[in-house]
Design an enzyme around this catalytic site. Structure first.
Site, PDB file in Angstrom:
ATOM      1  N   LYS A  94       4.400   1.691  -7.179  1.00  0.00           N
ATOM      2  CA  LYS A  94       3.939   3.120  -6.221  1.00  0.00           C
ATOM      3  C   LYS A  94       5.229   3.994  -6.179  1.00  0.00           C
ATOM      4  O   LYS A  94       5.826   3.700  -5.106  1.00  0.00           O
ATOM      5  CB  LYS A  94       3.083   2.573  -4.988  1.00  0.00           C
ATOM      6  CG  LYS A  94       2.514   3.752  -4.159  1.00  0.00           C
ATOM      7  CD  LYS A  94       1.765   3.472  -3.021  1.00  0.00           C
ATOM      8  CE  LYS A  94       0.971   4.660  -2.438  1.00  0.00           C
ATOM      9  NZ  LYS A  94       0.759   4.171  -1.171  1.00  0.00           N
ATOM     10  N   LYS A 145       0.861   3.457  -9.889  1.00  0.00           N
ATOM     11  CA  LYS A 145       0.507   4.581  -9.250  1.00  0.00           C
ATOM     12  C   LYS A 145       1.807   5.569  -9.064  1.00  0.00           C
ATOM     13  O   LYS A 145       2.720   5.392  -8.737  1.00  0.00           O
ATOM     14  CB  LYS A 145      -0.028   4.285  -8.028  1.00  0.00           C
ATOM     15  CG  LYS A 145      -0.733   5.654  -7.037  1.00  0.00           C
ATOM     16  CD  LYS A 145      -1.262   5.005  -5.826  1.00  0.00           C
ATOM     17  CE  LYS A 145      -1.769   6.065  -4.859  1.00  0.00           C
ATOM     18  NZ  LYS A 145      -2.217   5.983  -3.587  1.00  0.00           N
TER      19      LYS A 145
END
Length: 326
Positions: free
Chosen positions: A193, A246
């Site tokens: 992330k 992500k």
């Protein structure tokens, strides 16, 4: 002699036959925001077409998902009250717990419910963990993340998805779930992330912007890919069942690299900023919104994602049926 690759592009049928990237509606997950209260359906200004729902209106959005063939959802919660330790994240009757129960009571196993496990929507300071001064205390935070994941499983969640980027959280959550009898609840780890500017609309939707500083000490530097592989491999060793990258569009190379380095399913999250850019450019007449949605979604699968979390899940599912994606 002229080499003629165009022979296999000469018509719709032959193009479909030799298509390299094939996808299914089964690979799509739709994110939903829930807030405390009754009879709420609040438009999210920064994300045209998206709403915040109260749990008693869960049926409205779930029925809509099912009508498009999407039966997997990822839940986020916005509590009425926030505090330093994000206590509503792991409260027995917290907002996500309420939403999980509402969905499971209505649909049972016909809808697969994944829950986001993090602290940022629940803490008064907006950071993803417990503070020690102005720093997030990694190891102290693990206890609260574990309690949150267990409370989601107790409410009926099928899968938990820790998004906090604390070191060691997959192992802690796995141990906590196993100890409480939830050995069969999988963990989809936000393994990679990035500290991205693409999260802006989400932070408005969830009220999760940090009140000071940023998240660069725990989310990843967008310049790094070798570090991403280390992060993902740590999570795999700790017991993650699915690894996520992500955001998606600016990190297709990372998705590809991860798909080469793991035998676990690879997910990606096409985040709020990606959605809002496409949506707003389409509204302005600058692009073909549907066409761009199809093209970008296909690119995520082509890069190596097995699962795509997207606010366009319903539109993408329809496009798959029509043959415009996969």
């Amino acid at each position: 002699m002229i080499i003629r690759p165009r022979r296999l592009r000469s018509g719709e049928i032959v193009r479909g036959m030799v298509r390299e990237t094939r996808v299914s509606k089964d690979s799509l997950i739709y994110p939903i925001f829930f807030e405390e209260g009754k009879n709420i359906k609040t438009p999210i200004d920064a994300m045209d077409g998206q709403f915040r729902y109260s749990p008693d209106r869960a049926k409205e959005i779930i029925d809509r998902c099912l009508s498009h063939g999407v039966n997997k959802v990822l839940l986020f919660g916005i509590p009425k009250e926030k505090d330093e330790k994000g206590s509503q994240a792991y409260a027995e009757n917290g907002i996500v717990q309420q939403a999980v129960r509402a969905i499971k009571e209505e649909y049972g196993d016909s809808v697969y419910v994944v829950t986001d496990v993090c602290m940022c929507e629940y803490t008064s300071h907006g950071h993803c963990g417990i503070l020690c001064g102005h720093d997030v205390d990694n190891d102290e935070t693990l206890k609260y993340l574990t309690a949150t994941a267990v409370s989601h499983a107790e409410a009926g969640a099928d899968m938990v998805a820790p998004s906090d980027m604390m070191d060691g959280r997959v192992a802690a959550i796995r141990e906590g779930l196993d100890d409480k009898g939830f050995k069969n609840v999988p963990i989809m780890s936000y393994a990679v992330k990035y500290a991205s500017k693409f999260y802006g609309p989400f932070r408005e939707a969830a009220g999760s912007a940090p009140s000071f500083g940023d998240r660069k000490t725990y989310q990843m530097d967008p310049h790094n890919v070798r570090e991403a592989m280390r992060e993902a491999m740590y999570d795999e060793e700790e017991g993650a069942d699915i690894l996520m990258v992500k955001p998606a569009l600016s990190y297709l190379d990372v998705i590809k690299e991860l798909s080469y380095n793991t035998n676990l399913p690879v997910a990606t999250y096409s985040v709020s900023g990606e959605y809002s850019m496409i949506k707003n450019a389409g509204k302005a007449g600058l692009i073909d919104e549907y066409g761009i949605m199809c093209e970008t979604t296909a690119s995520m699968f082509r890069a190596g994602a097995d699962i795509v979390i997207t606010y366009y899940a319903m539109e993408a599912a329809d496009a798959i049926v029509k043959g415009d994606i996969g």
